[in-house]
Design an enzyme around this catalytic site. Sequence first.
Site, PDB file in Angstrom:
ATOM      1  N   TYR A 155      34.801  41.044  60.313  1.00  0.00           N
ATOM      2  CA  TYR A 155      35.100  42.280  59.576  1.00  0.00           C
ATOM      3  C   TYR A 155      33.898  43.226  59.523  1.00  0.00           C
ATOM      4  O   TYR A 155      33.997  44.371  59.999  1.00  0.00           O
ATOM      5  CB  TYR A 155      35.636  41.991  58.171  1.00  0.00           C
ATOM      6  CG  TYR A 155      35.884  43.275  57.408  1.00  0.00           C
ATOM      7  CD1 TYR A 155      36.924  44.127  57.783  1.00  0.00           C
ATOM      8  CD2 TYR A 155      35.062  43.671  56.356  1.00  0.00           C
ATOM      9  CE1 TYR A 155      37.135  45.335  57.128  1.00  0.00           C
ATOM     10  CE2 TYR A 155      35.268  44.870  55.695  1.00  0.00           C
ATOM     11  CZ  TYR A 155      36.306  45.688  56.082  1.00  0.00           C
ATOM     12  OH  TYR A 155      36.508  46.887  55.433  1.00  0.00           O
ATOM     13  N   LYS A 159      33.690  46.760  61.851  1.00  0.00           N
ATOM     14  CA  LYS A 159      33.590  48.062  61.174  1.00  0.00           C
ATOM     15  C   LYS A 159      32.283  48.761  61.546  1.00  0.00           C
ATOM     16  O   LYS A 159      32.250  49.987  61.731  1.00  0.00           O
ATOM     17  CB  LYS A 159      33.692  47.883  59.660  1.00  0.00           C
ATOM     18  CG  LYS A 159      35.056  47.412  59.159  1.00  0.00           C
ATOM     19  CD  LYS A 159      36.150  48.465  59.338  1.00  0.00           C
ATOM     20  CE  LYS A 159      36.067  49.584  58.342  1.00  0.00           C
ATOM     21  NZ  LYS A 159      37.205  50.523  58.436  1.00  0.00           N
TER      22      LYS A 159
END
Length: 373
Positions: A155, A159
Amino acid sequence: MPGWSCLVTGAGGFVGQRIIRMLVQEKELQEVRALDKVFRPETKEEFSKLQTKAKVTMLEGDILDAQYLRRACQGISVVIHTASVMDFSRVLPRQTILDVNLKGTQNLLEAGIHASVPAFIYCSTVDVAGPNSYKKTILNGREEEHHESTWSNPYPYSKKMAEKAVLAANGSILKNGGTLHTCALRPMYIYGERGQFLSRIIIMALKNKGVLNVTGKFSIVNPVYVGNVAWAHILAARGLRDPKKSQNIQGQFYYISDDTPHQSYDDLNCTLSKEWGLRLDSSWSLPLPLLYWLAFLLETVSFLLRPFYNYRPPFNCHLVTLSNSKFTFSYKKAQRDLGYEPLVSWEEAKQKTSEWIGTLVEQHRETLDTKSQ
């Protein structure tokens, strides 16, 4: 500024829905295209009832479908990209998260350039900046300090790389010969009505006789209300469309916080829910260093078992660090360049969120009553 149109990805999500509701009130707006993989029936109904002169078009499509994105971007003035997969517990395969968060962003950038979309705003996250260690304190951090996550967890990594792609695309030449201007917003932990994390925490507490799990009592963070995050995106869209303001905004990223008091995650959960009788677990908990090493041990076991068995630890080193660090950031740069001031005060945000938690409590009671009959 002449009439314009906007595509919002992840429009059925927590932040995306708020952006749509604010966006339709913007002057000169002709069309909003709300894109998500699937919209819940209640979201479709809510969007259909919006009081606006602008046309609201709901599009159901995959962020990995490059051809679909090209069609969705045709005739669009601004893209606000909020679609992403959020996973801190490693439930989803790593490749799935990388595909959606990174490849999906790259697809959308390419589609926007092909369709000559001049402005692109990326909803990033404070997680791209860290925290990298619970031992390091960052209070009222600023953009020029260049904090960057070193975690390989899918994650924060996806990002971070997606944000880099968006900012690197600033200045790209569009198909019509124009220039692409981009920026990224890094919200703190977002709370508010319909928040998935908060909803799960409250429901778990209701199943545990009203006792909230203690998961982040060592942290100091500055959470941000969802309405203020949406407002920052509206201001970024205005700014990138304004030739005077755009010069300072393009290619930049901004931390987005508000006037919510700096506090631990546990204190925030308790403050928002105590009106309904929820309380923090007062039993003994592991010291933070021991908790971290236990997480490391569980991750090692998971790695060793991987060829034979898919063991997913209940928590990991990244989650322990994220939940227990002193990690806050200032919104002064957004204030200076975007004209950002929180639209919703802490008191109002607290009241609205608490009222929503009350509906969750009531639903839980109704469920218990039904089961006991």
